[in-house]
Design a protein around this motif. Structure first.
Motif, PDB file in Angstrom:
ATOM      1  N   GLN A   9     -67.612  40.776   3.706  1.00  0.00           N
ATOM      2  CA  GLN A   9     -68.994  41.219   3.896  1.00  0.00           C
ATOM      3  C   GLN A   9     -69.522  41.854   2.611  1.00  0.00           C
ATOM      4  OE1 GLN A   9     -70.606  40.538   6.875  1.00  0.00           O
ATOM      5  NE2 GLN A   9     -68.678  39.471   7.218  1.00  0.00           N
ATOM      6  N   TYR A  10     -70.749  41.490   2.256  1.00  0.00           N
ATOM      7  CA  TYR A  10     -71.379  42.029   1.042  1.00  0.00           C
ATOM      8  C   TYR A  10     -72.777  42.537   1.347  1.00  0.00           C
ATOM      9  CZ  TYR A  10     -67.573  40.371  -1.821  1.00  0.00           C
ATOM     10  OH  TYR A  10     -66.328  40.198  -2.382  1.00  0.00           O
ATOM     11  N   PHE A  11     -73.210  43.482   0.526  1.00  0.00           N
ATOM     12  CA  PHE A  11     -74.508  44.127   0.659  1.00  0.00           C
ATOM     13  C   PHE A  11     -75.154  44.177  -0.716  1.00  0.00           C
ATOM     14  CE2 PHE A  11     -71.569  45.614   3.781  1.00  0.00           C
ATOM     15  CZ  PHE A  11     -72.287  45.635   4.968  1.00  0.00           C
ATOM     16  N   ALA A  12     -76.485  44.226  -0.744  1.00  0.00           N
ATOM     17  CA  ALA A  12     -77.193  44.288  -2.023  1.00  0.00           C
ATOM     18  C   ALA A  12     -78.204  45.427  -1.990  1.00  0.00           C
ATOM     19  CB  ALA A  12     -77.904  42.974  -2.305  1.00  0.00           C
ATOM     20  N   LEU A  13     -78.179  46.251  -3.017  1.00  0.00           N
ATOM     21  CA  LEU A  13     -79.199  47.262  -3.229  1.00  0.00           C
ATOM     22  C   LEU A  13     -80.247  46.626  -4.128  1.00  0.00           C
ATOM     23  CD1 LEU A  13     -80.277  50.151  -2.965  1.00  0.00           C
ATOM     24  CD2 LEU A  13     -78.879  50.745  -4.968  1.00  0.00           C
ATOM     25  N   ALA A  14     -81.458  46.488  -3.601  1.00  0.00           N
ATOM     26  CA  ALA A  14     -82.536  45.837  -4.342  1.00  0.00           C
ATOM     27  C   ALA A  14     -83.308  46.863  -5.174  1.00  0.00           C
ATOM     28  CB  ALA A  14     -83.482  45.132  -3.372  1.00  0.00           C
ATOM     29  N   SER A  15     -84.058  46.373  -6.147  1.00  0.00           N
ATOM     30  CA  SER A  15     -84.843  47.253  -7.013  1.00  0.00           C
ATOM     31  C   SER A  15     -85.884  48.042  -6.219  1.00  0.00           C
ATOM     32  CB  SER A  15     -85.518  46.445  -8.122  1.00  0.00           C
ATOM     33  OG  SER A  15     -86.391  45.485  -7.561  1.00  0.00           O
ATOM     34  N   SER A  16     -86.239  47.578  -5.031  1.00  0.00           N
ATOM     35  CA  SER A  16     -87.185  48.285  -4.162  1.00  0.00           C
ATOM     36  C   SER A  16     -86.557  49.521  -3.528  1.00  0.00           C
ATOM     37  CB  SER A  16     -87.653  47.347  -3.046  1.00  0.00           C
ATOM     38  OG  SER A  16     -86.554  46.994  -2.214  1.00  0.00           O
ATOM     39  N   GLY A  17     -85.225  49.630  -3.626  1.00  0.00           N
ATOM     40  CA  GLY A  17     -84.502  50.724  -2.990  1.00  0.00           C
ATOM     41  C   GLY A  17     -83.954  50.357  -1.630  1.00  0.00           C
ATOM     42  N   ASP A  18     -84.291  49.161  -1.148  1.00  0.00           N
ATOM     43  CA  ASP A  18     -83.804  48.701   0.152  1.00  0.00           C
ATOM     44  C   ASP A  18     -82.384  48.159   0.022  1.00  0.00           C
ATOM     45  OD1 ASP A  18     -86.210  49.291   1.492  1.00  0.00           O
ATOM     46  OD2 ASP A  18     -87.071  47.363   0.882  1.00  0.00           O
ATOM     47  N   LEU A  19     -81.609  48.357   1.079  1.00  0.00           N
ATOM     48  CA  LEU A  19     -80.245  47.851   1.142  1.00  0.00           C
ATOM     49  C   LEU A  19     -80.224  46.671   2.105  1.00  0.00           C
ATOM     50  CD1 LEU A  19     -77.304  48.350   0.230  1.00  0.00           C
ATOM     51  CD2 LEU A  19     -77.030  49.788   2.244  1.00  0.00           C
ATOM     52  N   PHE A  20     -79.700  45.544   1.644  1.00  0.00           N
ATOM     53  CA  PHE A  20     -79.666  44.318   2.435  1.00  0.00           C
ATOM     54  C   PHE A  20     -78.233  43.917   2.730  1.00  0.00           C
ATOM     55  CE2 PHE A  20     -83.665  44.225   0.227  1.00  0.00           C
ATOM     56  CZ  PHE A  20     -84.554  43.663   1.122  1.00  0.00           C
ATOM     57  N   SER A  21     -78.001  43.461   3.957  1.00  0.00           N
ATOM     58  CA  SER A  21     -76.725  42.869   4.303  1.00  0.00           C
ATOM     59  C   SER A  21     -76.789  41.395   3.924  1.00  0.00           C
ATOM     60  CB  SER A  21     -76.463  43.011   5.805  1.00  0.00           C
ATOM     61  OG  SER A  21     -75.306  42.295   6.151  1.00  0.00           O
TER      62      SER A  21
END
Length: 76
Positions: A9-21
């Motif tokens: 499982q991976y997650f991404a912290l976007a430049s918007s500050g949102d965390l995505f699965s």
């Protein structure tokens, strides 16, 4: 969820500050490809272990500063 599935499982912290699965990506390179394919401007990609470490740190920090009513709402 079995350990093998968790480790994929991976997650991404976007430049918007949102965390995505990003879901079950298998490895870091595949996670990068998934994030790119959905148009994320990624600052950081986390694996399952890193995400649980961040979760633990956030829970400790929030518990220290939030009123008890909000802690109950968030189940901290």
């Amino acid at each position: 969820m079995m350990y093998e599935e968790q480790s994929r499982q991976y997650f991404a912290l976007a430049s918007s500050g949102d965390l995505f699965s990003l879901g079950d990506c298998g490895d870091f390179d595949a996670a990068e490809e998934v994030a790119e394919s959905i148009g994320l401007e990624v600052i950081w990609i986390l694996d399952f272990e890193q995400a649980t470490q961040w979760l633990s740190a956030l829970q400790r920090g929030l518990k220290q500063w939030l009123p008890s009513e909000q802690q109950e709402e968030l189940k901290l």
